[in-house]
Write a protein that holds these residues in place. Structure first.
Motif, PDB file in Angstrom:
ATOM      1  N   LEU A   1       4.888   2.720   0.726  1.00 15.54           N
ATOM      2  CA  LEU A   1       5.487   1.600  -0.009  1.00 15.54           C
ATOM      3  C   LEU A   1       6.585   0.951   0.826  1.00 15.54           C
ATOM      4  CD1 LEU A   1       5.693  -0.122  -2.542  1.00 15.54           C
ATOM      5  CD2 LEU A   1       7.143   1.627  -3.575  1.00 15.54           C
ATOM      6  N   ARG A   2       7.398   1.760   1.491  1.00 18.05           N
ATOM      7  CA  ARG A   2       8.444   1.204   2.370  1.00 18.05           C
ATOM      8  C   ARG A   2       7.818   0.329   3.455  1.00 18.05           C
ATOM      9  NH1 ARG A   2      10.935   4.233  -0.879  1.00 18.05           N
ATOM     10  NH2 ARG A   2      10.548   2.413  -2.147  1.00 18.05           N
TER      11      ARG A   2
ATOM     12  N   TYR B   1       0.856   1.585   8.160  1.00 15.69           N
ATOM     13  CA  TYR B   1       0.481   2.242   6.907  1.00 15.69           C
ATOM     14  C   TYR B   1      -0.375   3.468   7.205  1.00 15.69           C
ATOM     15  CZ  TYR B   1      -1.249   2.546   2.048  1.00 15.69           C
ATOM     16  OH  TYR B   1      -1.565   2.964   0.782  1.00 15.69           O
ATOM     17  N   ARG B   2      -1.318   3.293   8.103  1.00 15.39           N
ATOM     18  CA  ARG B   2      -2.191   4.393   8.491  1.00 15.39           C
ATOM     19  C   ARG B   2      -1.375   5.566   9.043  1.00 15.39           C
ATOM     20  NH1 ARG B   2      -4.798   7.256  11.462  1.00 15.39           N
ATOM     21  NH2 ARG B   2      -6.968   7.827  11.144  1.00 15.39           N
TER      22      ARG B   2
ATOM     23  N   ASN C   1      -6.442   3.938   0.233  1.00 13.65           N
ATOM     24  CA  ASN C   1      -7.097   2.686   0.626  1.00 13.65           C
ATOM     25  C   ASN C   1      -6.750   1.544  -0.327  1.00 13.65           C
ATOM     26  OD1 ASN C   1      -8.225   3.917   2.838  1.00 13.65           O
ATOM     27  ND2 ASN C   1     -10.162   4.384   1.814  1.00 13.65           N
ATOM     28  N   LYS C   2      -6.729   1.863  -1.622  1.00 16.86           N
ATOM     29  CA  LYS C   2      -6.337   0.847  -2.604  1.00 16.86           C
ATOM     30  C   LYS C   2      -4.910   0.369  -2.356  1.00 16.86           C
ATOM     31  CE  LYS C   2      -8.784   2.022  -6.854  1.00 16.86           C
ATOM     32  NZ  LYS C   2      -8.568   2.665  -8.160  1.00 16.86           N
ATOM     33  N   GLY C   3      -4.022   1.293  -2.022  1.00 19.22           N
ATOM     34  CA  GLY C   3      -2.620   0.959  -1.775  1.00 19.22           C
ATOM     35  C   GLY C   3      -2.493  -0.046  -0.633  1.00 19.22           C
TER      36      GLY C   3
ATOM     37  N   ARG D   1       5.635  -3.290  -5.925  1.00 16.09           N
ATOM     38  CA  ARG D   1       5.971  -1.910  -6.321  1.00 16.09           C
ATOM     39  C   ARG D   1       5.184  -1.460  -7.528  1.00 16.09           C
ATOM     40  NH1 ARG D   1      12.346  -2.706  -5.454  1.00 16.09           N
ATOM     41  NH2 ARG D   1      12.312  -2.473  -3.187  1.00 16.09           N
ATOM     42  N   GLU D   2       5.091  -2.339  -8.529  1.00 23.15           N
ATOM     43  CA  GLU D   2       4.343  -1.992  -9.739  1.00 23.15           C
ATOM     44  C   GLU D   2       2.872  -1.733  -9.440  1.00 23.15           C
ATOM     45  OE1 GLU D   2       4.721  -5.049 -12.731  1.00 23.15           O
ATOM     46  OE2 GLU D   2       6.914  -4.850 -12.555  1.00 23.15           O
ATOM     47  N   ARG D   3       2.292  -2.678  -8.684  1.00 15.73           N
ATOM     48  CA  ARG D   3       0.859  -2.562  -8.411  1.00 15.73           C
ATOM     49  C   ARG D   3       0.555  -1.353  -7.530  1.00 15.73           C
ATOM     50  NH1 ARG D   3      -0.498  -8.740  -6.804  1.00 15.73           N
ATOM     51  NH2 ARG D   3      -0.150  -9.680  -8.847  1.00 15.73           N
ATOM     52  N   TYR D   4       1.443  -1.120  -6.581  1.00 12.28           N
ATOM     53  CA  TYR D   4       1.259   0.016  -5.679  1.00 12.28           C
ATOM     54  C   TYR D   4       1.328   1.321  -6.472  1.00 12.28           C
ATOM     55  CZ  TYR D   4       2.018   2.866  -1.446  1.00 12.28           C
ATOM     56  OH  TYR D   4       1.912   3.800  -0.432  1.00 12.28           O
ATOM     57  N   ARG D   5       2.298   1.373  -7.341  1.00 14.96           N
ATOM     58  CA  ARG D   5       2.451   2.568  -8.176  1.00 14.96           C
ATOM     59  C   ARG D   5       1.189   2.816  -8.999  1.00 14.96           C
ATOM     60  NH1 ARG D   5       3.333   5.135 -12.198  1.00 14.96           N
ATOM     61  NH2 ARG D   5       4.789   6.869 -12.387  1.00 14.96           N
ATOM     62  N   THR D   6       0.703   1.746  -9.612  1.00 12.80           N
ATOM     63  CA  THR D   6      -0.514   1.876 -10.414  1.00 12.80           C
ATOM     64  C   THR D   6      -1.681   2.336  -9.541  1.00 12.80           C
ATOM     65  OG1 THR D   6       0.288   0.075 -11.778  1.00 12.80           O
ATOM     66  CG2 THR D   6      -2.025   0.665 -12.033  1.00 12.80           C
ATOM     67  N   ALA D   7      -1.818   1.710  -8.376  1.00 13.48           N
ATOM     68  CA  ALA D   7      -2.955   2.037  -7.506  1.00 13.48           C
ATOM     69  C   ALA D   7      -2.891   3.484  -7.025  1.00 13.48           C
ATOM     70  CB  ALA D   7      -3.003   1.092  -6.313  1.00 13.48           C
TER      71      ALA D   7
END
Lengths: 197, 197
Positions: free
Chosen positions: A108-109, A135-136, B105-107, B132-138
């Motif tokens: 996320l960062r 990210y990878r 991968n989704k993230g 942040r929200e979407r990443y958390r959900t994913a």
């Protein structure tokens, strides 16, 4: 009559694809693999080599499936771990989930940094390419994140075999499970001394 | 003399923090928890309630640690799983790692979308909040991604207890391990009928 137990080894693709190690045996992963098979042929009496089929598939993408010696699957035993039998303690899951959680936060960062960066640049595609790399690295390097990695570690655990790999992620997790680790360099140097007809 | 085995339950915080369930017992998580303790007191003969300490800590952040009944830890047994004893099969790890790989991968897709989106907007901070929200959900919803989740599932497995939760991620993974699942609604409705002095 003396009965000798053969030493068991589980082979990772990385041994044949990492230039630092395959170069000991040849100019390409394919050359190194065929040379290694010649070595394995001479050591049938005291060494057994294994690969999970998923990892062998991966290796074939590098060495090509055609014109391999007919005894390749006698020399490299394709054996998946018995996944409905082999067990790990809960403590191993704690470590795995802790590590994955840290990685997810790092990811996320990395994403946030990319969003801030892209405001100032002309070409978002360059930022996206960089994002993918970072990210990878943040999420994948150094952890077990694929079926192939997991199968290597579980198979070595199940067979009480030495795991031959040059991947630090696999090593880290194999170590947690008490798997014998073997850097490819030593055995590849031995293999290089075998004459190929 | 008849010896009856008491039924065992492992409680998740979510039962007391999800408005759909705590509302059955009170106007706040705290009220619901204290009401539930009154119920547990009446069922000491046939029911045992457990929480891993890490999950109890989490619950205390919602209900407040002060002025709880003195017998709270007699009614809710704080018991971590025996993580060096409880075991899971390799097959469970396959599923966990497959799921985590998909999430990772989704993230990345979510991060890429945010980088592309932000080019057209004035305020990158709004994009980052959405990211942040979407990443958390994913990455997090629906999987075991914390020590607390893992402890709930392992404890229920070890004690052969029913897991009381309203978290679908925990349910999914508990199901894979053959843990008995219990939606809080039924037992909370029972608990609501207990008179509190």
């Amino acid at each position: 009559m003396e009965v000798r137990e053969r030493e068991r080894f589980v082979l990772d693709t990385s041994a044949f694809t990492n230039p630092e190690t395959y170069a000991l045996l040849g100019d390409s992963p394919r050359e190194a693999f065929i040379r290694f098979l010649a070595f394995a042929r001479t050591r049938r009496g005291d060494m057994e080599f294994f690969m999970p089929p998923s990892v062998y598939e991966e290796l074939l993408r590098f060495v090509g499936p055609d014109d391999l010696p007919p005894d390749v699957e006698l020399l490299i035993r394709l054996r998946p771990p018995r996944r409905y039998e082999v067990q790990v303690r809960g403590a191993f899951l704690y470590e795995l989930i802790e590590e994955i959680r840290n990685r997810i936060n790092k990811g996320l960062r990395v994403a946030e940094t990319a969003v801030r960066e892209v405001k100032g640049v002309k070409d978002p595609e360059a930022t996206i390419t960089r994002l993918r790399e970072r990210y990878r690295t943040a999420l994948r390097v150094g952890i077990i994140d694929s079926r192939e990695d997991l199968e290597l570690v579980l198979l070595a655990l199940e067979l009480d075999a030495a795991l031959l790999s040059s991947d630090t992620g696999i090593f880290t997790w194999a170590e947690k499970l008490g798997v014998r680790l073997l850097h490819p360099k030593g055995i590849f140097t031995l293999a290089a001394s075998v004459k190929v007809e």
